[in-house]
Design an enzyme around this catalytic site. Structure first.
Site, PDB file in Angstrom:
ATOM      1  N   GLU A  63       0.803  -1.316  -0.039  1.00  0.00           N
ATOM      2  CA  GLU A  63       0.058   0.043  -0.084  1.00  0.00           C
ATOM      3  C   GLU A  63       0.962   1.348  -0.107  1.00  0.00           C
ATOM      4  O   GLU A  63       1.971   1.462   0.766  1.00  0.00           O
ATOM      5  CB  GLU A  63      -0.897  -0.079   1.229  1.00  0.00           C
ATOM      6  N   ASP A  76       0.958  -3.058  13.035  1.00  0.00           N
ATOM      7  CA  ASP A  76      -0.357  -3.210  13.816  1.00  0.00           C
ATOM      8  C   ASP A  76      -1.333  -3.974  12.750  1.00  0.00           C
ATOM      9  O   ASP A  76      -2.089  -4.379  13.370  1.00  0.00           O
ATOM     10  CB  ASP A  76      -1.002  -1.920  14.143  1.00  0.00           C
ATOM     11  N   HIS A 125      -0.550   2.859  15.496  1.00  0.00           N
ATOM     12  CA  HIS A 125       0.665   2.927  14.826  1.00  0.00           C
ATOM     13  C   HIS A 125       1.676   2.728  15.777  1.00  0.00           C
ATOM     14  O   HIS A 125       2.895   3.380  15.545  1.00  0.00           O
ATOM     15  CB  HIS A 125       0.631   4.350  14.261  1.00  0.00           C
TER      16      HIS A 125
END
Length: 816
Positions: free
Chosen positions: A517, A573, A615
């Site tokens: 991503e 995460d 995060h």
């Protein structure tokens, strides 16, 4: 042909018909043999000779039709119902099927898993003993079968995507031993109920977007164990539910075919057309195979009569695929009923003989162990007056066991040693002098103990090997090359170091592709790949959708194919989204194929200290517990990360690289040999020498440890600070123990939850390295709180270890 008499001229039409008839009857023989294997296999489970079984009865005809279009160079990703496909393609024999059912650990008998997986988990060899990729272009390639529902889907995407890469990426064109210009198709099978899983939908969506040569065969028998299709699938039909995915002119998408499982000719026609199209155009295809029967039910653990109505059971008997194929052959005058009866009889004989041969091969070595163990125990009994009767009973019980396993042999030897006063641990046999007479030519407890240890080592080799690659490309054999720095070495931000490293890597290694991503166009969220897509091409460095599960699967499948993918999880995460294929498929791959398959994927991610719950992750305990079989790298800075990437790319194992989020803008010197230096895995580094206390940590928290060590130095406390560098493997040379011998105190600091990575490190140092012997005071661990880290700098301070905690702990330990 002009020299032949008129009556001898071969009629092309007759030749074609004879060949067609021969192929049909060969297929009929295959389905009959496979059905008989299912029937006999169930009996073996019910009589106790095998533990559990799931069989492919009912799916024989569609699978033999599918196998007709599986070419050399193609790949398969499936599950535990595809025995007929394996038999028909020649990837497995029926004897191997039974060897696997019996869990025969001999790789000559079960070459697919060496007894480590249950029946119908087939795997053809992808690498040799040294980890070199084999000729996959000229072989039919079956990736190791998976049992978790829909788990085969993610890697299927990657297997298919590799063909797209080999077709479109110019620098990959010379690798003709890995691909034939991208003309390979990945065949993927799945049960209809499993199409309810997110794995199916995420894979299908990604395949439709990417346009890759993926052929999905859905076996629809109307049930998911006992749950009917109407409770599983919208509209009660997966092909109906997928209509929006249907490719149309000017769009991407998939092609969808609906066929009947009992219609041999119809399936052959549809499969031929669909596979030809996907091979040529790389448009994915879904074959919805309806009206599949399941003659023996879901598995040997229960009867389908409990949940299927009488009408359904009667319909299944009437519309059984083999019955309908037999009728079709007779109706089309391809063979008489007597001809087919002969084929059926021969199939039963052949399958029964294969079963018997597999059983004898499995039992032979065990019977030899039994014979030797009984001989030793009986001889021991003759010279053990206090325990003669008990030892004779033990021997007789083992002899009387009609189907002994290795476990029973070991248990009997262990009990015999206990009776005779011998030790079962390696090193010595401690014999009670009052109960065992020792003399010439007499068996002693030491002899029994020696045989016990011999079998213990043999069984460890059989059952406890190949978690990692064991050949020439074992990661621990990669030689260390130290970083070299020029006098005028530039000092850069950490992300700039990585950027220059990846630039050199992609320049010199054409097999490397990176994706994730935001990785392509903007160069990842932390700019490690900034500008590199433009330089090296969007086919090698590219963006994906938000789909961590299939990013991992895509990487796994590509790595199977000989590529060296770097698949990114944007933040650690989010690893939970992609954890299932990493754990169930990738981490266990070499173990469950006994080293014949590997997929050296590198998962790149980042984490540790930042801001907020989503995060700031450091789920090391999750990783350590679920990803044994991967290497886990936790570099403290980006230069170290680059060296670890270099090491990993020379090995044959998968790994996860966890970069420090707050390290991307730290200043670092740029090595002159950035693309060549290596950081050895499993070797900690002492980054500060000291005499009074050993401080052990890694990653982002290491900098806080260094800060604390600097503070306490002012009060005369000398701290030795050790960066473990990798958690798997961990400190293979016991460097931490050597430090502990010097300081006699140890403090482990980790930002995982209590008992996570700190507990792992504690176990390694205290138990495995026997560090407890050198302690002057109790060892300590400092970890994060049990909850997720709170938001903001204050939240970080009170959620994770801080320098003041570490300083206080050091002072307390020094005062004890």
């Amino acid at each position: 042909m002009e020299n032949l008499a008129a009556s001898e001229v071969i009629d092309p039409e007759k030749l074609s018909f004879d060949k067609f008839r021969e192929e049909v009857l060969k297929d009929y023989q295959s389905v009959c043999e496979s059905r008989e294997a299912s029937l006999l296999g169930r009996k073996e489970v019910l009589t106790g000779k095998a533990k559990f079984g799931i069989f492919g009865d009912g799916k024989e005809v569609p699978q033999v039709a599918m196998a007709k279009f599986f070419r050399p160079g193609d790949f398969y990703a499936g599950y535990y119902r595809d025995q007929t496909f394996a038999f028909a393609t020649g990837a497995a024999t029926i004897e191997e099927f039974f060897s696997q059912l019996y869990a025969d650990p001999d790789p000559r008998h079960d070459p697919h898993s060496s007894g480590r997986q249950m029946n119908s988990h087939f795997a053809t060899p992808f690498v040799d003993g040294d980890g070199k990729v084999l000729d996959l272009v000229n072989s039919k390639n079956l990736t190791a079968g998976l049992a978790p529902t829909a788990a085969q889907m993610p890697k299927a995407l990657g297997l298919a995507y590799a063909s797209k890469a080999f077709r479109e990426v110019e620098v990959l064109k010379p690798f003709t031993e890995l691909s034939n210009q991208g003309n390979e198709v990945c065949f993927c099978t799945i049960g209809d109920a499993s199409t309810s899983e997110g794995h199916f939908w995420e894979t299908l969506n990604a395949a439709g977007v990417l346009q890759v040569p993926l052929a999905i065969f859905v076996w629809d028998d109307g049930y998911g164990i006992s749950v009917p299709r109407k409770l599983q699938t919208t509209k009660g039909s997966i092909s109906e539910a997928l209509k929006g995915f249907q490719k149309k002119e000017g769009t991407n998408g998939v092609d969808i075919f609906r066929v009947k499982a009992w219609d041999y000719a119809g399936m052959c026609e549809a499969f031929e057309a669909g596979i030809r199209s996907v091979r040529l155009t790389h448009t994915p295809v879904v074959f919805h195979v309806e009206e599949v029967t399941q003659p023996q039910g879901h598995s040997t653990s229960g009867s389908h009569e409990r949940y299927k109505p009488t009408e359904r059971l009667e319909w299944e008997r009437e519309w059984d695929g083999i019955k309908k194929m037999k009728e079709w052959i007779i109706d089309n005058a391809l063979a008489s009923e007597d001809d087919l009866n002969e084929i059926e009889t021969a199939a039963k004989d052949f399958t029964r003989d294969s079963r018997n041969l597999a059983w004898e091969k499995y039992q032979g070595p065990i019977r030899a162990q039994v014979t030797h163990a009984v001989e030793l125990i009986r001889n021991l009994a003759q010279h053990s007056p206090d325990t003669t009767e008990q030892l004779q009973e033990l021997a007789q019980t083992l002899v009387a066991n009609r189907e002994p396993g290795r476990k029973e042999v070991m248990q009997t030897l262990h009990e015999a040693l206990a009776l005779a006063g011998g030790r079962t641990r390696e090193g010595a046999a401690d014999i009670r002098s009052d109960s065992v007479v020792v003399g010439p030519d007499r068996t002693t407890a030491a002899d029994v103990a020696a045989y016990y240890q011999e079998l213990k080592k043999e069984n460890a080799t059989i059952y406890n090997t190949h978690l990692y690659h064991e050949g020439a490309r074992n990661i621990l054999q990669v030689p260390e090359v130290k970083a070299v720095y020029a006098e005028d070495a530039p000092i850069l931000n950490g992300y700039e170091v990585l950027n220059r490293y990846f630039d050199q890597l992609f320049t010199h290694n054409p097999l490397v592709l990176a994706f994730g991503e935001d990785l392509g166009k903007i160069g990842d969220v932390n700019q490690g790949f900034a500008g590199l897509q433009t330089k090296h091409g969007a086919e090698r460095i590219f963006d994906t959708g938000i789909r961590e599960l299939t990013i991992m699967g895509q990487g796994i499948g590509m790595a199977f194919r000989g590529l060296r993918p770097i698949a990114e999880i944007q933040y650690i995460d989010y690893l939970l989204y992609g954890l299932q294929p990493l754990s169930d498929d990738l981490a266990s791959l070499q173990y469950r194929t006994a080293g014949r398959q590997t997929a050296p994927l590198i998962v790149r991610t980042r984490g540790h200290r930042l801001e907020g719950i989503w995060h700031s992750g450091s789920p090391m305990g999750v990783i350590l517990h679920s990803l044994r079989g991967l290497h886990v790298c936790v570099p403290r800075n980006m230069v170290q990360a680059a060296g670890m990437y270099n090491t990993l790319l020379q090995g044959a194992d998968p790994a996860i690289m966890i970069e420090c989020l707050n390290g991307y803008r730290l200043k670092e010197k740029l090595p002159a040999n950035l693309a060549e230096f290596t950081v050895p895995l499993g070797v900690p580094e002492i980054i500060r020498e000291g005499e009074d206390i050993t401080l052990v940590s890694y990653g982002a928290t290491l900098r806080i440890v260094q800060e604390a060590a600097q503070v306490v130095e002012a009060s005369g406390i000398s701290c030795e600070v050790i960066d473990v560098q990798t958690l798997l493997p961990f400190d293979i040379h016991h460097l931490i123990l050597e430090s502990l011998k010097k300081t006699s105190r140890i403090l482990i600091v980790d930002e995982d939850v209590p008992g996570g990575a700190a507990g792992f490190i504690f176990n390694k140092v205290m138990e495995e390295q026997k560090g407890y012997k050198w302690l002057d005071t109790a060892p300590r661990t400092i970890t994060a709180q049990a909850h997720r880290p709170a938001y903001s700098s204050d939240g970080d301070y009170f959620s994770k270890p801080n320098a003041e905690q570490i300083i206080d702990a050091i002072r307390e330990m020094m005062a004890e």
